[in-house]
Structure formats: structure tokens, C-alpha cells
Design an enzyme around this catalytic site. Structure first.
Site, PDB file in Angstrom:
ATOM      1  N   LEU A  10       0.827  -1.218   0.000  1.00  0.00           N
ATOM      2  CA  LEU A  10       0.000   0.000   0.000  1.00  0.00           C
ATOM      3  C   LEU A  10       0.859   1.266   0.000  1.00  0.00           C
ATOM      4  O   LEU A  10       0.345   2.370   0.083  1.00  0.00           O
ATOM      5  CB  LEU A  10      -0.924   0.027   1.221  1.00  0.00           C
ATOM      6  CG  LEU A  10      -1.948  -1.108   1.307  1.00  0.00           C
ATOM      7  CD1 LEU A  10      -2.797  -0.961   2.556  1.00  0.00           C
ATOM      8  CD2 LEU A  10      -2.837  -1.113   0.077  1.00  0.00           C
ATOM      9  N   GLY A  11       2.170   1.102  -0.075  1.00  0.00           N
ATOM     10  CA  GLY A  11       3.067   2.255  -0.049  1.00  0.00           C
ATOM     11  C   GLY A  11       3.127   2.955  -1.399  1.00  0.00           C
ATOM     12  O   GLY A  11       2.445   2.567  -2.358  1.00  0.00           O
ATOM     13  N   ASP A  34       0.507  -5.911   3.334  1.00  0.00           N
ATOM     14  CA  ASP A  34       0.820  -4.648   3.997  1.00  0.00           C
ATOM     15  C   ASP A  34       0.384  -4.776   5.452  1.00  0.00           C
ATOM     16  O   ASP A  34      -0.411  -5.655   5.794  1.00  0.00           O
ATOM     17  CB  ASP A  34       0.094  -3.473   3.319  1.00  0.00           C
ATOM     18  CG  ASP A  34       0.774  -2.131   3.599  1.00  0.00           C
ATOM     19  OD1 ASP A  34       1.490  -1.626   2.714  1.00  0.00           O
ATOM     20  OD2 ASP A  34       0.613  -1.601   4.719  1.00  0.00           O
ATOM     21  N   ARG A  36      -1.450  -2.652   6.874  1.00  0.00           N
ATOM     22  CA  ARG A  36      -2.828  -2.129   6.950  1.00  0.00           C
ATOM     23  C   ARG A  36      -3.707  -2.802   5.912  1.00  0.00           C
ATOM     24  O   ARG A  36      -3.226  -3.229   4.866  1.00  0.00           O
ATOM     25  CB  ARG A  36      -2.844  -0.622   6.648  1.00  0.00           C
ATOM     26  CG  ARG A  36      -2.224   0.240   7.706  1.00  0.00           C
ATOM     27  CD  ARG A  36      -1.997   1.651   7.193  1.00  0.00           C
ATOM     28  NE  ARG A  36      -0.981   1.707   6.145  1.00  0.00           N
ATOM     29  CZ  ARG A  36      -1.132   2.302   4.976  1.00  0.00           C
ATOM     30  NH1 ARG A  36      -2.253   2.895   4.656  1.00  0.00           N
ATOM     31  NH2 ARG A  36      -0.149   2.317   4.096  1.00  0.00           N
ATOM     32  N   TYR A 142      17.987   6.657   7.924  1.00  0.00           N
ATOM     33  CA  TYR A 142      17.505   6.039   6.686  1.00  0.00           C
ATOM     34  C   TYR A 142      18.697   5.622   5.812  1.00  0.00           C
ATOM     35  O   TYR A 142      18.745   4.509   5.289  1.00  0.00           O
ATOM     36  CB  TYR A 142      16.637   7.054   5.960  1.00  0.00           C
ATOM     37  CG  TYR A 142      16.046   6.630   4.643  1.00  0.00           C
ATOM     38  CD1 TYR A 142      15.016   5.700   4.586  1.00  0.00           C
ATOM     39  CD2 TYR A 142      16.484   7.195   3.447  1.00  0.00           C
ATOM     40  CE1 TYR A 142      14.446   5.344   3.386  1.00  0.00           C
ATOM     41  CE2 TYR A 142      15.914   6.847   2.235  1.00  0.00           C
ATOM     42  CZ  TYR A 142      14.892   5.925   2.207  1.00  0.00           C
ATOM     43  OH  TYR A 142      14.326   5.582   1.014  1.00  0.00           O
TER      44      TYR A 142
HETATM   45  N1  SER Z   1      12.261   9.492  -1.608  1.00  0.00           N
HETATM   46  C1  SER Z   1      13.035   9.014  -0.503  1.00  0.00           C
HETATM   47  C2  SER Z   1      13.003   9.941   0.640  1.00  0.00           C
HETATM   48  O1  SER Z   1      12.922  11.123   0.405  1.00  0.00           O
HETATM   49  C3  SER Z   1      14.454   8.802  -0.919  1.00  0.00           C
HETATM   50  O2  SER Z   1      14.695   7.476  -1.047  1.00  0.00           O
HETATM   51  O3  SER Z   1      13.095   9.524   1.739  1.00  0.00           O
END
Ligand code: SER
Length: 314
Positions: A10-11, A34, A36, A142
């Protein structure tokens, strides 16, 4: 690749990836999962769906046991800005989910895809024409997750012979599903607000160049990479991908071609700006072109035309 299980369905990417895979391989051959439930009238209701928390390896195993896919596409992850707000949770979800997915791929001999990102680069990476193999010392959680993920994909390929494939996606721009919690999201929001309000306030500063790509090109790239002859793939961590290097004023000028009264102002968010500043301005995609024929179709103006038209239709 005939029977595919997709996490994070669902992402932002998953939503369109499921539909494309179903159109290519048959609705019943693509299991969307997902954390959800989809909306009752969701476009994903044309095929199988299961709830899955990717940190639950036992449940992931059970779904693979019963669906018997030959391919796993692991898309579930927290994006950069959200991850930075909750780094421990980001580690648990992004790394825990990936380890479970790689282990399931190893145990059931599945072809495997997971996306990395331009977030896997950092301030000490060469900023312009960033090479495929270069310094990767990201300063966001990240980015740390993405570098570790790239290394894990390489490790599972070399150590366990799992057919892992991956790409470093730039910011992805789509009119189907709006992203949540990324640094590059401005380049999506700007189109929606241009149509809805005629103006947009950007949280990313003028002259901040980042790589971007239209979602159709991103989905095609995944399919193309997964279908590619594995013998030709030299890079098993993740291929640099991009279709354009842009900054907010360029998007403004492109939108004004269609909406001349569109106005752009700025209210910079220091946290997301710091992440953007740590990423490359433009990355070199020559390895993806040479090894499996990456060839994006949309430049900024073509993408703007399609985005504005599609959002108007909504
Ligand atoms: N679109 C992503 C972000 O902005 C980059 O991988 O986190």
C-alpha cells in the site's frame, strides 16, 4: 518471475508495482501484503491480499509456505524524514523487515528485490555525477539502513546464492499515491498543490538539486532489472538510477508552462533540508544502462504534463 509476493503493497511504490505485476503476470499470481487493510474500493482488490507486519518472520514464512511465490519484492520501509524523527523504530522496521525478507528468500530460494536510495550517500560522497561505486557515509538513519541493506543484499548473493537485485531510487513522483515521510516529497506535493491551490510553499530551498524519476519509469526499471540476465549484473548491492536532477525553481518553470499563474514560495524545514543537502545533486546511471538497459522515458516537462493532467482528472 511468475509468482510474486510484495510487502509494503500500500506504499508509494508498492501500490503501482502490484498493479503492474498483476497486469504482466496475472492477478492471482501477485500476493499484495501490507500492515494495513486496503480501502474497500482499493485498486488492489483485483487480486490476493494479506495483512503482514514484516517484523513478524513467522507470519512471513507462513504466507510464503501457502502462496508459494518464486519472487519476493520487499518494499515495506520507513522513508528518510520519518526515520529521522524515530530512528530506533526505523532501524527495527527497516533492518528487521529486510533481514526477515532475505532469510525467507534464502530458505525458499526466491528471487529477491528491495530498493535502496540516493539516501545511501552522504556529505562526503562526490556530489555531481556520483559514481556507482563511491564513498557511502550517510548521516541519516535512513541512509545507514540503506547502506546496511545494500551490503546485506550483496552478502546474501555471495554467501547464499540468493538472486538479490536492487536499485538506488531517486525521489519518485507519482499522481496515484502520495508519498509519506520522505525528503523528496516536495516534488510530488508541488503538483497536487499547483492544481488544487495554484500555489505551493516548498520546505526544500531554492537551488537544492536532487535526482528524481517518474513512477512509471521506476516501475518499469524494477521489472526490467528482475527480468534481466543475472550473468550480466555486476552490481548486486544496488544500481544508481535517475531520470533528472532538479531543484524547486525548475519544477516551478515547468508547471508555469501549463499553469502560468502558479506561484512558488519557501518555508524551509531545517531537518529535511539537512538531509537533502547531504545527498548528491546528480548521480551517474551508466552502470544500469550498460548492464541491463535502464532507459527512462520521462524528462521533467513530459512528467509535468502527465502529472498536471492526471491530478486535474481526480
Ligand atoms: N524518496 C526518498 C526519501 O525522500 C528517498 O529514497 O526519503
Amino acid at each position: 518471475m511468475k509468482k510474486i509476493m510484495i510487502t509494503g503493497a500500500l506504499g508509494q511504490i508498492g501500490t503501482e508495482l502490484v498493479l503492474k505485476c498483476r497486469s504482466l503476470y496475472g492477478n492471482d499470481n501477485v500476493l499484495a501484503t501490507d500492515i494495513r487493510e486496503p480501502e474497500p474500493a482499493s485498486s488492489l482488490s483485483n487480486g490476493p491480499f494479506e495483512i503482514l507486519d514484516v517484523t513478524d518472520r513467522k507470519h512471513m514464512n507462513q504466507l510464503v509456505e501457502s502462496f508459494q511465490p518464486d519472487t519476493l519484492m520487499h518494499m515495506a520501509a520507513l522513508l528518510s524524514a520519518k526515520a529521522e524523527k524515530n530512528p530506533i523504530f526505523a532501524w527495527d522496521l527497516n533492518m528487521g523487515g529486510l533481514m526477515n525478507a532475505l532469510e525467507v528468500a534464502r530458505e525458499y530460494d526466491l528471487q529477491f528485490f528491495t530498493p535502496s536510495s540516493i539516501g545511501a550517500f552522504g556529505p562526503s560522497t562526490p556530489k555531481v555525477n556520483t559514481p556507482q561505486v563511491t564513498i557511502q557515509r550517510p548521516t541519516s538513519m535512513y541512509g545507514v539502513n540503506k547502506v546496511a541493506g545494500e551490503l546485506l543484499c550483496q552478502y546474501y548473493f555471495e554467501k547464499f546464492n540468493v538472486d538479490t537485485r536492487s536499485v538506488r531510487f531517486p525521489g519518485l513522483i507519482s499522481h496515484v499515491k502520495e508519498p509519506g515521510g520522505g525528503t523528496t516529497d516536495y516534488a510530488v506535493d508541488i503538483y497536487f498543490q499547483a492544481v488544487r491551490q495554484g500555489k505551493y510553499t516548498s520546505y526544500i530551498a531554492q537551488d537544492t538539486y536532487m535526482d528524481m524519476m517518474f513512477m512509471d519509469d521506476a516501475i518499469d526499471a524494477i521489472i526490467q532489472l528482475m527480468e534481466a540476465d543475472g550473468v550480466k549484473l555486476i552490481n548486486r548491492n544496488a544500481y544508481n538510477l535517475s531520470a533528472m536532477s532538479i531543484e524547486p525553481e525548475m519544477v516551478k518553470a515547468s508547471i508555469q508552462e501549463y499553469l502560468p499563474d502558479f506561484e512558488l514560495s519557501y518555508d524551509v524545514d531545517p531537518q529535511r533540508q539537512a538531509i537533502a543537502d547531504s545527498w548528491p545533486n546528480s548521480i551517474d546511471v551508466s552502470c544500469a544502462r550498460a548492464e541491463w538497459g535502464f532507459d527512462p522515458k520521462y524528462d521533467l516537462n513530459k512528467m509535468t504534463e502527465v502529472m498536471l493532467e492526471a491530478i486535474k482528472q481526480k
